[in-house]
Write an enzyme that holds these catalytic residues in place. Structure first.
Site, PDB file in Angstrom:
ATOM      1  N   HIS A 267       9.348  28.402  37.302  1.00 26.34           N
ATOM      2  CA  HIS A 267       8.025  27.789  37.129  1.00 26.34           C
ATOM      3  C   HIS A 267       6.981  28.844  36.842  1.00 26.34           C
ATOM      4  O   HIS A 267       6.980  29.932  37.432  1.00 26.34           O
ATOM      5  CB  HIS A 267       7.645  26.859  38.277  1.00 26.34           C
ATOM      6  CG  HIS A 267       7.401  27.510  39.598  1.00 26.34           C
ATOM      7  ND1 HIS A 267       6.184  28.048  39.945  1.00 26.34           N
ATOM      8  CD2 HIS A 267       8.215  27.674  40.665  1.00 26.34           C
ATOM      9  CE1 HIS A 267       6.266  28.523  41.188  1.00 26.34           C
ATOM     10  NE2 HIS A 267       7.474  28.310  41.647  1.00 26.34           N
ATOM     11  N   ASP A 279       7.033  34.426  43.455  1.00 29.67           N
ATOM     12  CA  ASP A 279       6.971  32.956  43.335  1.00 29.67           C
ATOM     13  C   ASP A 279       6.019  32.588  42.198  1.00 29.67           C
ATOM     14  O   ASP A 279       4.849  32.344  42.443  1.00 29.67           O
ATOM     15  CB  ASP A 279       6.526  32.366  44.674  1.00 29.67           C
ATOM     16  CG  ASP A 279       6.628  30.853  44.710  1.00 29.67           C
ATOM     17  OD1 ASP A 279       7.239  30.258  43.810  1.00 29.67           O
ATOM     18  OD2 ASP A 279       6.076  30.270  45.661  1.00 29.67           O
ATOM     19  N   GLU A 312       4.652  23.455  39.448  1.00 32.13           N
ATOM     20  CA  GLU A 312       5.670  23.222  40.474  1.00 32.13           C
ATOM     21  C   GLU A 312       4.992  23.135  41.832  1.00 32.13           C
ATOM     22  O   GLU A 312       5.300  22.274  42.650  1.00 32.13           O
ATOM     23  CB  GLU A 312       6.689  24.369  40.464  1.00 32.13           C
ATOM     24  CG  GLU A 312       7.880  24.164  41.408  1.00 32.13           C
ATOM     25  CD  GLU A 312       7.665  24.689  42.819  1.00 32.13           C
ATOM     26  OE1 GLU A 312       8.422  24.325  43.720  1.00 32.13           O
ATOM     27  OE2 GLU A 312       6.716  25.453  43.043  1.00 32.13           O
ATOM     28  N   GLU A 313       4.045  24.040  42.074  1.00 36.56           N
ATOM     29  CA  GLU A 313       3.460  24.174  43.412  1.00 36.56           C
ATOM     30  C   GLU A 313       2.716  22.920  43.851  1.00 36.56           C
ATOM     31  O   GLU A 313       2.648  22.604  45.034  1.00 36.56           O
ATOM     32  CB  GLU A 313       2.536  25.399  43.482  1.00 36.56           C
ATOM     33  CG  GLU A 313       3.235  26.733  43.222  1.00 36.56           C
ATOM     34  CD  GLU A 313       4.233  27.130  44.309  1.00 36.56           C
ATOM     35  OE1 GLU A 313       4.415  26.376  45.268  1.00 36.56           O
ATOM     36  OE2 GLU A 313       4.847  28.205  44.158  1.00 36.56           O
ATOM     37  N   ASP A 340      14.065  30.378  41.541  1.00 40.42           N
ATOM     38  CA  ASP A 340      12.771  30.231  42.223  1.00 40.42           C
ATOM     39  C   ASP A 340      12.910  30.485  43.720  1.00 40.42           C
ATOM     40  O   ASP A 340      12.581  29.641  44.541  1.00 40.42           O
ATOM     41  CB  ASP A 340      12.186  28.836  41.969  1.00 40.42           C
ATOM     42  CG  ASP A 340      10.829  28.656  42.647  1.00 40.42           C
ATOM     43  OD1 ASP A 340      10.139  29.668  42.873  1.00 40.42           O
ATOM     44  OD2 ASP A 340      10.469  27.507  42.973  1.00 40.42           O
ATOM     45  N   HIS A 411       3.444  32.426  49.127  1.00 42.90           N
ATOM     46  CA  HIS A 411       2.153  31.725  49.136  1.00 42.90           C
ATOM     47  C   HIS A 411       1.023  32.512  49.806  1.00 42.90           C
ATOM     48  O   HIS A 411       0.061  31.917  50.268  1.00 42.90           O
ATOM     49  CB  HIS A 411       2.280  30.339  49.788  1.00 42.90           C
ATOM     50  CG  HIS A 411       3.211  29.403  49.078  1.00 42.90           C
ATOM     51  ND1 HIS A 411       3.354  28.087  49.446  1.00 42.90           N
ATOM     52  CD2 HIS A 411       4.029  29.579  48.012  1.00 42.90           C
ATOM     53  CE1 HIS A 411       4.234  27.501  48.641  1.00 42.90           C
ATOM     54  NE2 HIS A 411       4.665  28.395  47.764  1.00 42.90           N
TER      55      HIS A 411
END
Lengths: 448, 448
Positions: A267, A279, A312-313, A340, A411
């Site tokens: 992603h 990520d 995606e998130e 991922d 994140h």
């Protein structure tokens, strides 16, 4: 006005306008995956769906794919919510005045301008909150203080993430004014981990934030010494529902069966706090490099399609758009797989094939074994975006990465390029080359 | 108005007003040092000189010393600058728009309200900046990108900290608009390390900030790809020159020679970003616990004086005030020593004694040896605040801590209680008890 605004945004930021931006051509070497991550995280940086960074990343990916010699490159637009983080501040007012390190959870509403002042009720898990009575929770800030432990497979994530995803709904249903969770993460560093949360239309929307692990421990100590401690939360996020984003798709056309698609994905979007190196910059670099290097070997028999998913998130928004748009073509997707889970070494190969294709899976694993990759089962996840295709019957594989440290960075602002080990990424690339080469040059139906 | 304001502040916040605040009595156990750090960092938290946290820490220390049974407890007021961090933001404007993680250096002025926009000139050290010509630097933002390596003694700090302390003066002298340094620290985490910087009255004051190590690497990559990259810095700090702070002093009165003072110290203030657990909550806990536990053993022959210095971080302001106020009494200071290098295990014992006292030093080291503490030389530093007394002829010792990881956390938001290992702190406490007990019960003149 909103639609006019969006049209204007579209006109200003549609990738076509950037199509001639020069890209520094990267050599087709074993370092290509790393160089792509380096380029994406440096030249684009954070790229939450709907943001200028998102648009820049679409432009970046399109230009890079062209520069790398992909046979076809295009984008597929979709409509997506666009959540923008504002200022956020969480303070202990009494009796021990101090600020706590927090981050808004993705999708959270803000507070009233003058904030929310309240006492706190602490729970050690989402389950404990669910068992609470409204009189325990009403008009308070709910604090869910559940720690997460590490392992190679990241298996604890699913057990902890519920508090982030739906804690605000459960707390609001009991009358809470706001939700604080201990970050879903495994680091003792003072970073708060963001991530998507959701509301239920039938329940009032309350603000939801995460605090870092040291701050969760601090708040627990404060509450132990002073159960009536008063907190103040101020936050001003914004959300629009109808922004535009894109999946970016590039193909190496198959020489014998061009209509048969081997989909390798990652992603393109990232959370806004870091530069999204783990990520999912690493995944983006890996699948782009895999396709480019395989083309250099000579055209594969099947088409290799690289899909860089948008948003995606925010909840697989791009993945669902892809599945909808390509619904009629899915039977021609012979395989889908996604990278991922950071940039750790791949240690296991898992499939989700039909029974008659399992000997072929074994052959692939034997080629992967010199890289230290063991055989897994036939119940592969495939990856978050690719799981949408798996649910629609597309065979998947997982080249499972060592995720021991992944949730240290996940994140947070600390998800930056220096966390990517070039040697580990090269091992990943070798594995992706072996797997993709094998499937793209096979005639086997993996469904059977 | 300013003086009236200060009088009002003094009236509102003078420690005497808090004298009856209840303190939870702590047991006199080997865990006392840790429990004191826990209490200070939880109940007070950040405590930069002149701030409400500073006043709360003075109150905390006074109450705790009384509760622990010190024979005398008092505060000594001094005037100090009070620097307040405001908002700060550093953005790459072109060609790769993104925010960098920064922190204002302590004492830095802010920028004009609309910020400073400029291109960047990068140097790999302060020395390289000093060798530059004005035409290279004029109207630019100077970026000093020097990394720091780790060792047990923290010996690299002195080689790197010059860029922080005086880089702004040297950059401004060449016409720079602002200074950015790579953080003086050893962690790859995305924290910027603050710390004191100074101006020269003869040179324009320019804003000075540190960026985290990952951000320094990112900025270097950006400048490599785009040497003309433009940055924007916005920052709004404030400084007043005449705030009030205090040293807090507590004594265990000597039974035989009460006028002979064994001074054990630490600094009570901390930077504003973290809770000052390592810097210097650990030291505060250690010296307070040492005195309290020694009193429990029975009154020592000499007086043990615990000095918790105010405003070490702003440049030994409390230490100089102490030395000035106690000038006539310094000949009666038989020893001074400070704990201010985190919470790692003590590995070496160093002295600065007269030659005839060296056999006594050897005796102490032999008692320390079972704790894994080796003999050092006779050129001890003593500690930052205590170095002021050393310069005035007071004998000092250093119980030297393992500082390998200290600069991972130093002056960052990440300096929190969880970074203190209770077992290592207990080893420290045992060493402080041995050393202090030996000197306090001796009749030896360590100057000779």
């Amino acid at each position: 006005m909103k639609n006019l605004h969006n049209l204007l945004m579209l006109a200003l930021f549609t990738p076509a306008l950037y199509a001639n931006t020069p890209v520094q051509p990267l050599p087709l070497s074993p370092q290509l995956a790393y160089q792509l991550v380096e380029s994406l995280t440096t030249e684009v940086g954070p790229r939450i769906a709907g943001s200028p960074g998102d648009r820049a990343s679409v432009q970046w990916a399109t230009s890079q794919m062209k520069s790398l010699g992909f046979d076809k490159v295009w984008t597929e637009e979709f409509v997506t919510p666009y959540w923008q983080r504002g200022q956020a501040r969480l303070e202990v007012l009494t009796p021990f005045p101090q600020s706590l390190v927090l981050t808004a959870l993705g999708g959270s509403v803000g507070t009233p301008a003058n904030g929310i002042d309240a006492t706190v009720v602490q729970f050690d898990s989402l389950e404990a909150l669910l068992a609470a009575k409204p009189e325990q929770v009403k008009d308070k800030i709910v604090f869910i203080n559940k720690a997460m432990t590490k392992d190679r497979a990241g298996s604890q994530y699913g057990k902890v993430v519920g508090a982030r995803a739906k804690g605000a709904v459960d707390a609001a249903r009991l009358g809470a004014k706001a939700l604080i969770i201990r970050s879903v993460g495994t680091s003792a560093n003072r970073f708060a981990h963001t991530g998507k949360m959701s509301y239920d239309p039938a329940v009032p929307k309350i603000p939801a934030v995460a605090i870092s692990a040291p701050d969760a421990q601090q708040l627990a100590r404060i509450l132990q010494k002073a159960p009536e401690a008063k907190l103040k939360l101020q936050m001003d996020n914004q959300q629009t529902e109808d922004a535009i984003s894109h999946n970016v798709i590039g193909e190496i056309t198959g020489s014998e069966r061009p209509d048969e698609i081997v989909l390798i994905g990652a992603h393109l979007d990232s959370w806004d706090q870091g530069t999204g190196a783990l990520d999912d910059g690493a995944g983006v670099g890996l699948v782009m490099a895999t396709a480019a290097l395989l083309k250099k070997e000579g055209q594969p028999k099947r088409t290799i399609r690289v899909v860089l998913y948008g948003n995606e998130e925010g909840g697989l928004v791009g993945a669902r758009a892809y599945a909808a748009r390509h619904a009629k073509e899915l039977s021609k997707h012979v395989l889908a797989s996604e990278s991922d889970f950071g940039a750790g070494r791949i240690w296991r190969f898992e499939t989700r094939f039909g029974a008659s294709a399992l000997p072929f899976a074994k052959q692939i694993q034997q080629q992967l074994a010199p890289l230290g990759i063991e055989a897994g089962g036939n119940d592969a996840f495939g990856g978050p975006d690719v799981s949408v295709l798996k649910a629609l019957g597309v065979p998947v594989v997982t080249l499972e990465q060592d995720g021991t440290d992944y949730f240290d960075y996940h994140h947070t602002p600390n998800d930056t390029l220096d966390k990517v080990d070039p040697a580990a990424l090269e091992q990943n690339l070798q594995a992706w080359l072996i797997m993709t080469r094998a499937v793209a040059n096979s005639a086997l139906d993996l469904r059977k």
